[in-house]
Design a protein around this motif. Sequence first.
Motif, short mmCIF file in Angstrom:
data_model
loop_
_atom_site.label_atom_id
_atom_site.label_comp_id
_atom_site.label_asym_id
_atom_site.label_seq_id
_atom_site.Cartn_x
_atom_site.Cartn_y
_atom_site.Cartn_z
N PHE A 10 2.78 28.67 -13.99
CA PHE A 10 3.03 27.68 -15.05
C PHE A 10 3.46 28.46 -16.29
CE2 PHE A 10 0.05 25.87 -12.10
CZ PHE A 10 0.35 24.51 -12.04
N SER A 11 4.65 29.00 -16.23
CA SER A 11 5.09 29.93 -17.27
C SER A 11 6.11 29.33 -18.23
CB SER A 11 5.69 31.20 -16.63
OG SER A 11 4.73 31.84 -15.81
N VAL A 12 7.01 28.50 -17.69
CA VAL A 12 8.09 27.93 -18.49
C VAL A 12 8.03 26.41 -18.35
CG1 VAL A 12 10.58 27.83 -18.87
CG2 VAL A 12 9.51 29.97 -18.13
N ARG A 13 7.98 25.72 -19.46
CA ARG A 13 7.86 24.26 -19.38
C ARG A 13 9.20 23.55 -19.25
NH1 ARG A 13 5.29 23.90 -25.44
NH2 ARG A 13 7.20 23.95 -26.64
N THR A 40 1.79 11.67 -24.40
CA THR A 40 2.13 12.43 -23.20
C THR A 40 3.47 13.11 -23.45
OG1 THR A 40 0.96 10.82 -21.82
CG2 THR A 40 2.49 12.32 -20.72
N VAL A 41 3.50 14.42 -23.26
CA VAL A 41 4.68 15.23 -23.51
C VAL A 41 5.23 15.71 -22.16
CG1 VAL A 41 5.60 17.25 -24.71
CG2 VAL A 41 3.71 15.95 -25.72
N GLN A 42 6.41 15.21 -21.81
CA GLN A 42 7.01 15.52 -20.50
C GLN A 42 8.15 16.51 -20.69
OE1 GLN A 42 6.73 13.85 -16.98
NE2 GLN A 42 7.70 15.85 -16.72
N HIS A 43 7.93 17.72 -20.20
CA HIS A 43 9.02 18.69 -20.10
C HIS A 43 9.51 18.71 -18.65
CE1 HIS A 43 7.42 20.16 -23.98
NE2 HIS A 43 8.60 20.67 -24.16
N ALA A 46 -0.30 16.36 -35.42
CA ALA A 46 -0.36 17.79 -35.72
C ALA A 46 -0.59 18.61 -34.46
CB ALA A 46 -1.46 18.05 -36.75
N THR A 47 -1.47 18.11 -33.57
CA THR A 47 -1.74 18.83 -32.32
C THR A 47 -0.49 18.87 -31.44
OG1 THR A 47 -4.05 18.10 -32.40
CG2 THR A 47 -3.22 18.89 -30.29
N TYR A 63 1.92 22.17 -30.29
CA TYR A 63 2.28 22.49 -28.91
C TYR A 63 3.80 22.60 -28.76
CZ TYR A 63 3.06 21.93 -23.89
OH TYR A 63 3.50 22.10 -22.61
N LEU A 64 4.52 21.65 -29.33
CA LEU A 64 5.98 21.67 -29.21
C LEU A 64 6.57 22.92 -29.86
CD1 LEU A 64 6.77 17.92 -30.01
CD2 LEU A 64 6.92 19.05 -27.79
#
Length: 338
Positions: free
Chosen positions: A179-182, A238-241, A267-268, A272-273
């Motif tokens: 799980f290295s690159v999103r 929910t953040v979908q890459h 802010a959180t 992350y982004l």
Amino acid sequence: MEMIEIDGSQGGGQLLRSALSLSLCTGIGFAMQDIRAKRPRPGLMRQHLTAVNAAARISGAQVEGAALGATTLRFAPGPVQAGDYQFAIGSAGSATLVLQTLLPALWQAASPSRLRLEGGTHNPMAPSADFISSCYLPALARMGVQAELQLHVPGFHPAGGGVLEATVQACPQLQAQAFSVRGPLQTLDAQVLVSGLPAAIGQRELDVLAQRFGVDAHPRHVRVVRPALGPGNVASMTVQHAAHVEHFDSHGERGLAAEDVAGRLAATVQAYLDGGACVGEHLSDQLLLPMALAGGGSFTTALISDHLRSNARLIEKFLPVEFDWQQRGPHWEVWVNR
């Protein structure tokens, strides 16, 4: 039976839950002293006791010290049996943490299992049911685990009363993953859950998130719990890459404005982004056990938390693996070796 001695003062409830999971998976017993000794209320609380009793039931374990407030525990597991199980915490204690305790053992069983869990589903100090279904289970799916979670009734502190139902298929061998690159950002989605509170609170939270990220603020993204067992509120994104999904929650508190709840979440998510690492802080320590069972794997994350460190050292007591981590540029890389 081989027994591992564990100093429970070196961590909180997670140390106990991880020990239970590892004991079930390996067949190795453990004796834990000074359980949660540094917490304001030391010893086993109701959710910890439910995890112990649930682990004992699915394995026919011999247990000494399983009582509320106990600070010592001896756990000697038997063979894990797949089945149809139901466990009630009897409080707003986290049902998702009990679920995470049992899942690794059940996916190693010979046939599918179903779990019905009653308790808290959205607790500030535990992964929410939405985090489990949106982030944790998809990460496990990449490793070969087939599991599903249904949220029937949300449960908040202090009323509890939430109901979860999970199914897990047999998965005798996990596949090591990196799980290295999103990958490129694909979607950002926001949802708000309100119980025993006006829906307008949720709409105000959505409006803040829409202004910050351009997410859809339509009222359909506000779920109002009816009938309400007690007050509760959580705003989620929910953040979908392309290669990974993360989920973030912010919980409402008495006296905290809706705009502040949403602002804290924003802010959180923004951190992350901006960070570039693949795995968020909460998922990072939860991936260690499946990685160890797979015998390999790695991930990038923004920081090495105390939970990650203590979990890694505990896993090394039960399994023939070693964890290591190293800072590479703006983030950390974590990996496991046999």
